[in-house]
Design an enzyme around this catalytic site. Sequence first.
Site, PDB file in Angstrom:
ATOM      1  N   ALA A  85       4.824  -5.257   7.442  1.00 57.60           N
ATOM      2  CA  ALA A  85       3.726  -5.400   6.537  1.00 57.60           C
ATOM      3  C   ALA A  85       3.810  -4.490   5.009  1.00 57.60           C
ATOM      4  O   ALA A  85       4.353  -3.526   5.067  1.00 57.60           O
ATOM      5  CB  ALA A  85       2.585  -4.787   7.492  1.00 57.60           C
ATOM      6  N   ASP A  86       3.110  -5.107   4.268  1.00 56.90           N
ATOM      7  CA  ASP A  86       2.793  -4.613   2.903  1.00 56.90           C
ATOM      8  C   ASP A  86       1.549  -3.728   2.775  1.00 56.90           C
ATOM      9  O   ASP A  86       1.400  -2.974   2.386  1.00 56.90           O
ATOM     10  CB  ASP A  86       2.949  -5.491   1.766  1.00 56.90           C
ATOM     11  CG  ASP A  86       4.403  -5.946   1.762  1.00 56.90           C
ATOM     12  OD1 ASP A  86       5.189  -5.364   0.842  1.00 56.90           O
ATOM     13  OD2 ASP A  86       4.914  -6.745   2.212  1.00 56.90           O
ATOM     14  N   ARG A  87       0.522  -4.282   3.779  1.00 54.39           N
ATOM     15  CA  ARG A  87      -0.728  -3.578   3.899  1.00 54.39           C
ATOM     16  C   ARG A  87      -1.553  -4.101   5.076  1.00 54.39           C
ATOM     17  O   ARG A  87      -1.450  -5.194   5.510  1.00 54.39           O
ATOM     18  CB  ARG A  87      -1.620  -3.793   2.550  1.00 54.39           C
ATOM     19  CG  ARG A  87      -2.837  -3.022   2.682  1.00 54.39           C
ATOM     20  CD  ARG A  87      -3.642  -3.275   1.546  1.00 54.39           C
ATOM     21  NE  ARG A  87      -2.944  -2.920   0.195  1.00 54.39           N
ATOM     22  CZ  ARG A  87      -3.434  -2.178  -0.890  1.00 54.39           C
ATOM     23  NH1 ARG A  87      -4.761  -1.583  -0.832  1.00 54.39           N
ATOM     24  NH2 ARG A  87      -2.742  -2.232  -1.999  1.00 54.39           N
ATOM     25  N   VAL A 106       0.891  -1.112  -0.076  1.00 60.28           N
ATOM     26  CA  VAL A 106       0.029  -0.060  -0.138  1.00 60.28           C
ATOM     27  C   VAL A 106       0.903   1.332   0.166  1.00 60.28           C
ATOM     28  O   VAL A 106       0.246   2.281  -0.407  1.00 60.28           O
ATOM     29  CB  VAL A 106      -1.023  -0.056   1.148  1.00 60.28           C
ATOM     30  CG1 VAL A 106      -0.250   0.375   2.449  1.00 60.28           C
ATOM     31  CG2 VAL A 106      -2.098   1.034   1.026  1.00 60.28           C
TER      32      VAL A 106
END
Length: 387
Positions: free
Chosen positions: A260-262, A103
């Site tokens: 975390a990526d999103r 994100v």
Amino acid sequence: MTAQLTSIRTDGDKIEIVNQLLLPHVTEFVEIHDIYEAHDAIKSMKIRGAPAIASLAALSISSHLSRALREDPPPAFLASNAALQSHIQAKLDYLFKARPTAVNLGAATRRLKKTLDEGVASAAGPREVAEAIIKEGKLINDEDVGRNRKMSKWGAEWLEEYWKRSGSDAGKEGLNVLTVCNTGSLATSGYGTALGLITHLFETGKLGKAYYTQTAPYHQGSRLTAYELKTLQIPSVMICDTMVGSLFQHHKIHAVAVGADRIAKNGDTANKIGTYNAAVLAARHNIPFIVVAPISTVDLDVLSGENIPIEHRPPIEACTVRGVLTPLAAEPSERKQAVVMMTPEDIEVYNPSFDVTPAELITAIVTEKGVATRRAGEKTFDLSEIV
């Protein structure tokens, strides 16, 4: 304070990235000449890590406009605000499509779009609007290091307090922390997120040992996290992804810290494949599971993990392994890279790049604004205090 690696370095409009496909045996910086090369670097994973991807995208826009402002005659897209808006919007859309799950990339492109739209709506001319976008793009990169240090400190201090409250002797000889994937300086603009937490514990004398998974199939752990920890001289141990349960059974692990990526509104978190496995096993062994990520990773428009788009990588990536043919005694420039096929050809492969860890398996979510935990009896997070 420990010396840090870097994934991106700049000199005026010049942008260089370390080609992470060649690490750890060859350290090669590649110049990014334009937005198309930035897109390719992100998509091919020459650069990876949600914050680093966002930084490169923003810097490539800034560099593109800086060069345009020096051209004589100026390019056509600087003739009017309408032309500039059309041109930059197309470039932002193109960069956004490079990798869909992280994100931060979307947050960076939206932030630059906001600067663009506000400039166009004002009385400013196209050159002034371009200058504002250049400044904002550089700011997106520059502010990453400071917030990483903040969240690393928040997370490390929370973990220390967690074990103090437990009343046990945990951490008497140092806290042992497992991490997944690579979340250090190579994944960010500097210091890192989850690996930053480990680094902070080490710098303050509170770390026992860092453990990290290989993180197949791209081996971000065994290639990149190993390289960073060795460079930082942090005591560490690599394990295969399938050894997490055994590690928890036979060694005292005080936390699992991941990036975390999103992060969805309810706290469900998408991260590198294998994170969900570690979270399930951590819950079974009563080990706190900590997500460390900047606020830009929290996507309030996504209600739960079910709505997070998961990128699937080409099957060949799960069937091959990268290595070095020439003995390591050779000079780095002489080391020959090789890609070796491990499987039969033409097999069916399931190769998602990320998985989603439900909020109920996460003990704490750490951002640069502080630490969020679930209220007693609840399975989801209220992230309003840290967003």
